[in-house]
Design a protein around this motif. Structure first.
Motif, PDB file in Angstrom:
ATOM      1  N   ARG A 142      38.256  93.745  63.976  1.00 28.74           N
ATOM      2  CA  ARG A 142      39.479  93.580  64.780  1.00 28.74           C
ATOM      3  C   ARG A 142      39.192  93.884  66.249  1.00 28.74           C
ATOM      4  N   THR A 143      38.432  94.938  66.502  1.00 31.41           N
ATOM      5  CA  THR A 143      38.073  95.286  67.877  1.00 31.41           C
ATOM      6  C   THR A 143      37.270  94.164  68.527  1.00 31.41           C
ATOM      7  N   HIS A 187      35.572  97.319  62.348  1.00 32.61           N
ATOM      8  CA  HIS A 187      35.295  96.991  63.744  1.00 32.61           C
ATOM      9  C   HIS A 187      35.524  95.520  64.074  1.00 32.61           C
ATOM     10  N   LEU A 194      39.602  91.409  69.506  1.00 28.18           N
ATOM     11  CA  LEU A 194      40.398  91.762  70.683  1.00 28.18           C
ATOM     12  C   LEU A 194      39.577  91.643  71.968  1.00 28.18           C
ATOM     13  N   VAL A 195      38.339  92.078  71.922  1.00 32.78           N
ATOM     14  CA  VAL A 195      37.464  91.948  73.087  1.00 32.78           C
ATOM     15  C   VAL A 195      37.239  90.467  73.407  1.00 32.78           C
TER      16      VAL A 195
END
Length: 95
Positions: free
Chosen positions: A16-17, A14, A20-21
């Motif tokens: 990477r997510t 998670h 990105l956010v």
């Protein structure tokens, strides 16, 4: 832009997510590309450090909050990123 929160289980998949956010929030807040890259790196490191020390069932929360400039300009002076639980990383990180 205001406050943005992301909650996820303490898993490296998670991170990477979360990055990105954070990048999306930084760009929408009007930060320059060098600052956006600094946000990406800092959030990635803080989240990786946090999930690496926690049980996979633990929830991690990434909170991003921009601070308006003192002169009233639309671009924020800074973006504050917090990763909790705080005791897992030893404090609050600011970008």
């Amino acid at each position: 832009m205001g406050l943005v929160s992301l909650r996820f289980s303490a898993s490296a998949s998670h991170v990477r997510t979360a990055r990105l956010v954070a990048v999306t929030v930084a760009r929408r807040a009007g930060l320059g590309e060098e600052q956006v890259e600094a946000v990406r790196q800092a959030v990635g490191e803080a989240c990786a450090l946090s999930v690496g020390r926690l049980d996979p069932d633990t929830q991690v929360t990434l909170t991003l909050d921009d601070a308006p400039r003192q002169d009233g300009a639309p671009s924020p002076a800074r973006l504050v990123a917090r990763v909790s639980p705080l005791d897992a990383v030893g404090g609050v990180g600011s970008v």
